[in-house]
Design an enzyme around this catalytic site. Structure first.
Site, PDB file in Angstrom:
ATOM      1  N   TYR A  95      -3.173  -0.179  10.040  1.00  0.00           N
ATOM      2  CA  TYR A  95      -2.943  -0.644   8.376  1.00  0.00           C
ATOM      3  C   TYR A  95      -1.690  -0.189   8.158  1.00  0.00           C
ATOM      4  O   TYR A  95      -0.999  -0.882   7.538  1.00  0.00           O
ATOM      5  CB  TYR A  95      -4.191   0.395   7.986  1.00  0.00           C
TER       6      TYR A  95
ATOM      7  N   SER B 177       0.902  -1.011   0.068  1.00  0.00           N
ATOM      8  CA  SER B 177       0.068   0.047   0.037  1.00  0.00           C
ATOM      9  C   SER B 177       0.903   1.139   0.077  1.00  0.00           C
ATOM     10  O   SER B 177       2.105   1.101   0.355  1.00  0.00           O
ATOM     11  CB  SER B 177      -0.902  -0.077   1.305  1.00  0.00           C
TER      12      SER B 177
HETATM   13  P1  NAP Z   1     -11.657  -5.116  -0.229  1.00  0.00           P
HETATM   14  O1  NAP Z   1     -12.580  -4.641  -1.348  1.00  0.00           O
HETATM   15  O2  NAP Z   1     -12.295  -4.579   1.286  1.00  0.00           O
HETATM   16  O3  NAP Z   1     -11.675  -6.627  -0.339  1.00  0.00           O
HETATM   17  C1  NAP Z   1     -10.956  -7.231   0.665  1.00  0.00           C
HETATM   18  C2  NAP Z   1     -10.902  -8.883   0.463  1.00  0.00           C
HETATM   19  O4  NAP Z   1     -10.345  -9.688   1.657  1.00  0.00           O
HETATM   20  C3  NAP Z   1     -12.420  -9.326   0.554  1.00  0.00           C
HETATM   21  O5  NAP Z   1     -12.862 -10.343  -0.398  1.00  0.00           O
HETATM   22  C4  NAP Z   1     -12.357 -10.157   1.909  1.00  0.00           C
HETATM   23  O6  NAP Z   1     -13.468 -11.065   2.124  1.00  0.00           O
HETATM   24  C5  NAP Z   1     -11.131 -10.720   2.103  1.00  0.00           C
HETATM   25  N1  NAP Z   1     -10.888 -11.021   3.360  1.00  0.00           N
HETATM   26  C6  NAP Z   1     -10.505 -10.255   4.409  1.00  0.00           C
HETATM   27  N2  NAP Z   1     -10.260 -10.913   5.529  1.00  0.00           N
HETATM   28  C7  NAP Z   1     -10.216 -12.044   5.118  1.00  0.00           C
HETATM   29  C8  NAP Z   1      -9.475 -13.146   6.160  1.00  0.00           C
HETATM   30  N3  NAP Z   1      -9.458 -13.343   6.974  1.00  0.00           N
HETATM   31  N4  NAP Z   1      -9.745 -14.382   5.186  1.00  0.00           N
HETATM   32  C9  NAP Z   1      -9.758 -14.466   3.912  1.00  0.00           C
HETATM   33  N5  NAP Z   1     -10.030 -13.459   3.287  1.00  0.00           N
HETATM   34  C10 NAP Z   1     -10.245 -12.122   3.786  1.00  0.00           C
HETATM   35  O7  NAP Z   1     -10.343  -4.582  -0.410  1.00  0.00           O
HETATM   36  P2  NAP Z   1      -9.513  -4.272  -1.794  1.00  0.00           P
HETATM   37  O8  NAP Z   1      -9.716  -2.553  -1.797  1.00  0.00           O
HETATM   38  O9  NAP Z   1     -10.126  -5.114  -2.942  1.00  0.00           O
HETATM   39  O10 NAP Z   1      -8.119  -4.322  -1.251  1.00  0.00           O
HETATM   40  C11 NAP Z   1      -7.362  -5.699  -1.554  1.00  0.00           C
HETATM   41  C12 NAP Z   1      -6.147  -5.781  -1.129  1.00  0.00           C
HETATM   42  O11 NAP Z   1      -5.336  -4.523  -1.719  1.00  0.00           O
HETATM   43  C13 NAP Z   1      -5.942  -5.641   0.609  1.00  0.00           C
HETATM   44  O12 NAP Z   1      -4.929  -6.052   1.058  1.00  0.00           O
HETATM   45  C14 NAP Z   1      -5.763  -3.981   0.934  1.00  0.00           C
HETATM   46  O13 NAP Z   1      -5.204  -3.628   1.893  1.00  0.00           O
HETATM   47  C15 NAP Z   1      -4.907  -3.476  -0.406  1.00  0.00           C
HETATM   48  N6  NAP Z   1      -4.868  -2.328  -1.207  1.00  0.00           N
HETATM   49  C16 NAP Z   1      -5.930  -1.476  -1.431  1.00  0.00           C
HETATM   50  C17 NAP Z   1      -6.015  -0.422  -1.966  1.00  0.00           C
HETATM   51  C18 NAP Z   1      -7.322   0.539  -2.183  1.00  0.00           C
HETATM   52  O14 NAP Z   1      -7.381   1.659  -2.595  1.00  0.00           O
HETATM   53  N7  NAP Z   1      -8.639   0.022  -2.330  1.00  0.00           N
HETATM   54  C19 NAP Z   1      -4.891   0.290  -1.934  1.00  0.00           C
HETATM   55  C20 NAP Z   1      -3.816  -0.348  -1.578  1.00  0.00           C
HETATM   56  C21 NAP Z   1      -3.894  -1.520  -0.933  1.00  0.00           C
HETATM   57  P3  NAP Z   1     -15.099 -10.459   2.698  1.00  0.00           P
HETATM   58  O15 NAP Z   1     -15.621 -10.109   1.645  1.00  0.00           O
HETATM   59  O16 NAP Z   1     -15.596 -11.777   3.064  1.00  0.00           O
HETATM   60  O17 NAP Z   1     -14.885  -9.607   3.957  1.00  0.00           O
HETATM   61  C1  GCO Z   2      -7.058   5.206   3.509  1.00  0.00           C
HETATM   62  C2  GCO Z   2      -7.260   4.200   2.103  1.00  0.00           C
HETATM   63  C3  GCO Z   2      -5.672   3.804   1.896  1.00  0.00           C
HETATM   64  C4  GCO Z   2      -5.921   2.883   0.767  1.00  0.00           C
HETATM   65  C5  GCO Z   2      -4.657   2.292   0.077  1.00  0.00           C
HETATM   66  C6  GCO Z   2      -3.625   3.449  -0.178  1.00  0.00           C
HETATM   67  O1  GCO Z   2      -7.920   5.073   4.359  1.00  0.00           O
HETATM   68  O2  GCO Z   2      -6.173   5.919   3.470  1.00  0.00           O
HETATM   69  O3  GCO Z   2      -7.943   3.024   2.624  1.00  0.00           O
HETATM   70  O4  GCO Z   2      -5.201   3.066   2.935  1.00  0.00           O
HETATM   71  O5  GCO Z   2      -6.708   1.854   0.998  1.00  0.00           O
HETATM   72  O6  GCO Z   2      -3.942   1.635   1.204  1.00  0.00           O
HETATM   73  O7  GCO Z   2      -2.427   2.863  -1.017  1.00  0.00           O
END
Ligand code: NAP
Ligand code: GCO
Length: 268
Positions: free
Chosen positions: A161, A148
């Site tokens: 986080y 992230s």
């Molecule tokens: P999301 O939409 O919240 O999806 C997260 C997924 O992880 C969901 O399918 C959730 O399942 C699953 N999960 C959570 N806890 C779990 C567990 N204990 N065992 C198995 N599955 C589990 O998140 P996203 O935005 O797609 O993000 C995916 C990854 O990218 C995460 O690691 C997040 O930190 C990272 N990320 C996101 C962003 C962003 O801007 N969106 C940016 C940087 C990094 P459920 O649906 O059953 O809860």
């Molecule tokens: C926040 C956001 C971020 C993104 C991502 C950025 O609350 O600032 O959720 O944490 O998810 O991780 O890279």
């Protein structure tokens, strides 16, 4: 040796993407599938696995899903052995499953802090520990940890986080260091601000119809002047999962529209 575009193909590879029923994980799995990989995913319960299978079927992807909480080491070990038996040795692991809790640190319970660390940092350790032995036996593999911007920067309310994702950056570098000699490449993907359910609260339209202040803030901080889409992660994932990146190890590839390079647009 000449470069061949075949190096970007993943035909015959088994890719496990954790928590990949929607969002970034689903998009990454879709990209890996388009490059030829066999997709395996897990989710927390049978209903969400079924929903995931439906989504993959609609996308024309013949995926296999398993119920598994990535924080439960015994369940993870069982799932990995089951995948190895039913699908094949895992060639590519994408540690995607993750949560965030946005709470001012002094108001956050230690239980909430620990839950974020458990899912976002301990689980990638558990998953990598489970798949590496068979990768070594097979002659190599790829591990991609979804880091992230908070692997590099902090902000209000995301202490747990940021601590987890900062630790995940170093876990990535350590797996690369410890297992690189076994032809295992472990790298990170660092998404910027991506439009998924996880960030939906930061993009909600306000009661007066205006954009969420944080939404406007991110647009001003991002040279691309937009939120990322989950599909923006697909191509970089194929690259890090493929032979095209065999000499890249311990690297965090930021897919952030340039936000980490930019001081931000001056307010009007
Ligand atoms: P999301 O939409 O919240 O999806 C997260 C997924 O992880 C969901 O399918 C959730 O399942 C699953 N999960 C959570 N806890 C779990 C567990 N204990 N065992 C198995 N599955 C589990 O998140 P996203 O935005 O797609 O993000 C995916 C990854 O990218 C995460 O690691 C997040 O930190 C990272 N990320 C996101 C962003 C962003 O801007 N969106 C940016 C940087 C990094 P459920 O649906 O059953 O809860
Ligand atoms: C926040 C956001 C971020 C993104 C991502 C950025 O609350 O600032 O959720 O944490 O998810 O991780 O890279």
């Amino acid at each position: 040796m000449n470069f061949e575009m075949e190096q970007f193909r993943l035909d015959g590879k088994v890719a496990l993407v954790t928590g990949a029923i929607y969002g970034i994980g689903f998009a990454i799995a879709s990209g890996l599938a388009a490059a030829g990989a066999k997709i395996v995913f897990n989710s927390l319960n049978q209903d969400s696995v079924e929903a995931g299978l439906e989504g993959y079927k609609k996308a024309g992807i013949d995926a296999v899903g398993y119920v598994c909480d990535v924080t439960d080491e015994e369940a993870v070990q069982r799932m990995v052995k089951q995948i190895e038996k039913e699908v094949g040795v895992i060639d590519i692991l994408v540690n995607n499953a993750g949560i965030i809790k946005r709470v001012p640190m002094t108001e956050m319970s230690v239980e909430a802090f620990r839950e974020v660390i458990d899912i976002d940092l301990n689980a990638p350790f558990i998953m990598a520990k489970a798949v590496i032995p068979a990768m070594i036996q097979k002659g190599g593999g790829k591990i991609i940890n979804i880091c992230s911007m908070m692997s590099e920067l902090g902000r209000e309310t995301v202490s747990a986080y940021a601590a987890a994702k900062g630790g995940l950056k170093m876990l990535t570098k350590n797996i690369a260091s410890e297992y690189g000699e076994h032809n295992i490449q472990c790298n990170g993907l660092g998404p910027g601000y991506i439009a998924t359910p996880q960030t939906a609260p930061l993009r909600e339209t306000q009661a007066d119809g205006s954009r969420h202040p944080f939404d406007q803030f991110i647009i001003a901080k991002t040279p691309a002047a937009r939120w990322g889409e989950a599909i923006d992660l697909a191509g970089p994932s194929v690259f890090l999962a493929s032979d095209a990146s065999n000499f890249i190890n311990g690297h965090i590839l930021y897919v952030d529209g340039g936000i980490l390079a930019y001081i931000g647009k001056q307010p009007n």
